[in-house]
Each structure stands twice: as C-alpha cells, then as structure tokens.
Design a protein around this motif. Structure first.
Motif: not given
Length: 288
Positions: A244-255
């Motif tokens: 689920x790379x899009x979900x992973x990307x969302x998590x990575x972007x959270x600050x």
C-alpha cells in the motif's frame, strides 16, 4: 497477506501536501528495481541566502532517533542538492532497502555517489498520482559491482526531505531539498508512549491471528519496539504496510508523530477485525 491489502484509507488520502513540482516526465526508472531478496523487518499480514551543507554532515539513523533534535542534525532551514531516485515504493527512516541498478543513467549516479557521497533521495512515483515531493534519503551501506557494471545495493533510510526545486533532470534527476522533521506534538511524552504501546499491541495481535490463518504454530510475539522512541517506531510500523505505497506515502508525509501513530492504530485495528472474522469463518468451515 500483508497489512497493506487491508488498509481502510482511500488512495486519495495520501495527498497530504501540495502536488509536487517535479517534471511530469519523471517516472520510476526501468533500470532499477527492488532486489528479489527484499523483505521488511516485519512481514505478517499485512533560499533566502541559500545555505548548503555537505551531506556528509547530516547522517542520522532512525535506530538512534530521540524525540528532540541532537546537535549537528540537519535543520529544516538547510537547503541541499540531492540526486533523486523515483521508485514505485516508499522508504522510511531506519528501513532497509535492497536494490538492483542496471539502467545506464542510474549506473552513472552510482559511480558518482561511490566516489563522493553515499546518499541519494528515494521518492515515490506511480502512473496515477505522479511523483511525490516528500521522500527519504537512502544511504548505501553495502554494494556490489558486477562485471557488466550493474550494482547490487543495500540502502538504509535516513532523514526525510521535501523537494523545493529541480536543479537538473539529466543524466539523472537532481533537486533542491529541505529536511522534514516531526513538529513537537501537543500530546505529552506519556501520551505518545501510550499510543506506541497500543500500536504495538495491535501489531502483535495481527501477527498472532495471521500466523493462525496461515497454519503456522502460535507463539508469543516478542518485543516489536526494540527500545525505539515513538517517532522512529511510527516509521517502523509504516514500513510494514507492504503493498500500500500510497498509504505509506501519506504516513511518511505526516509531520506529527501522534497523528501518524493514531492513523496506524486505526489501520491495524481494521486489519485485526478483518483477520478475526476470517479466522472465525475458517473455524466454522475448515478446509478439507
């Protein structure tokens, strides 16, 4: 089965930051792909006055993160030039990424990195959402050069970055980036520890039921946090959401660490509910 297959968030939820300014022609390189030996640590179901700093001075490993920045760590005000590697996957701080390099332009990049600096930016791209503008530095910790000039690499995720501009696109992509770090959470340290504990508990339950469904012997799941602070632990959890790379990307972007842990807890809770139902069905209708 991976966590990723059971993520409840829609793919559109991964757009947590403005659309990137990367050229639309930038796509995942055809000459590089994750090594077939790649496996996550846990794989159950689931300028103004432009200041530049040499990448040599910004080493930072998730395994040694604390909740506050150490002296000498990269500042979010720093702007550096970083070669970028668009890939259809997300790298998290502290995660290990095996790669094979065989496309000519990225072999050029590897030759340059091995003679100068061992770090480059891994940034997620796909044909639907395009190329993200938040990624993670990958540091080459081991490499093997083959006789045909291909490379086998083992990389480790380091600090996150945000692309602020493009320096050049040939022979490979180079961008200006600033460093990205979590803001101080309004929740206290005790709340973060409690959240991390809840996430770990859900992970253990998911692993336990997943093992039961796959016919593996049930045994107590050992410590998953491994003395990690909540922030690096949240990155570790995100790295286990394979597929689920899009979900992973969302998590990575959270600050915000608390927000990341809460989102992961919700995903794991939904995964656990699904697996629990599947286990109940299997008990009622066992396979012949």
């Amino acid at each position: 089965m991976a966590f990723a297959q059971l993520v409840s968030y829609s793919s559109s939820s991964s757009s947590l930051s403005p659309k990137p300014s990367l050229p639309p022609s930038v796509a995942a390189p055809a000459g590089c792909y994750p090594s077939s030996s790649s496996s996550k640590s846990l794989a159950p179901p689931p300028l103004r006055g432009r200041r530049r700093r040499s990448l040599d001075s910004v080493r930072c490993s998730a395994s040694s993160f604390s909740e506050r920045r150490h002296a000498g760590s990269p500042s979010s005000d720093d702007v550096v030039e970083l070669p970028l590697f668009p890939l259809p996957l997300v790298l998290f701080p502290g995660a290990i990424l095996p790669l094979q390099i065989f496309e000519f332009r990225y072999r050029i990049m590897m030759h340059t990195l091995l003679q100068t600096d061992l770090r480059f930016g891994v940034i997620y791209t796909d044909s639907v959402t395009g190329t993200a503008n938040v990624g993670c530095v990958g540091e080459i910790v081991k490499h093997e050069r083959l006789v045909d000039d291909r490379f086998f690499l083992i990389c480790k995720g380091q600090e996150r970055f945000r692309v602020t501009g493009i320096v050049r696109t040939k022979p490979y992509l180079v961008a200006q980036v600033t460093w990205l770090e979590d803001r101080p959470s309004p929740d206290g340290a005790d709340d973060l520890e409690s959240l991390a504990g809840e996430v770990e508990a859900y992970m253990k339950d998911v692993i336990r039921i997943s093992n039961r469904l796959s016919g593996k012997p049930e045994k107590e799941v050992q410590d998953l946090r491994r003395n990690l602070f909540p922030t690096p632990f949240s990155f570790f959890v995100g790295s286990t959401f394979e597929g689920a790379p899009r979900e992973q990307q969302a998590l990575l972007e959270l600050e915000d660490t608390a927000t990341r842990l809460k989102r992961e807890k919700e995903t794991l809770r939904n995964t656990l509910n699904y697996l629990t139902a599947a286990s109940a069905v299997k008990d009622v209708f066992p396979s012949p």
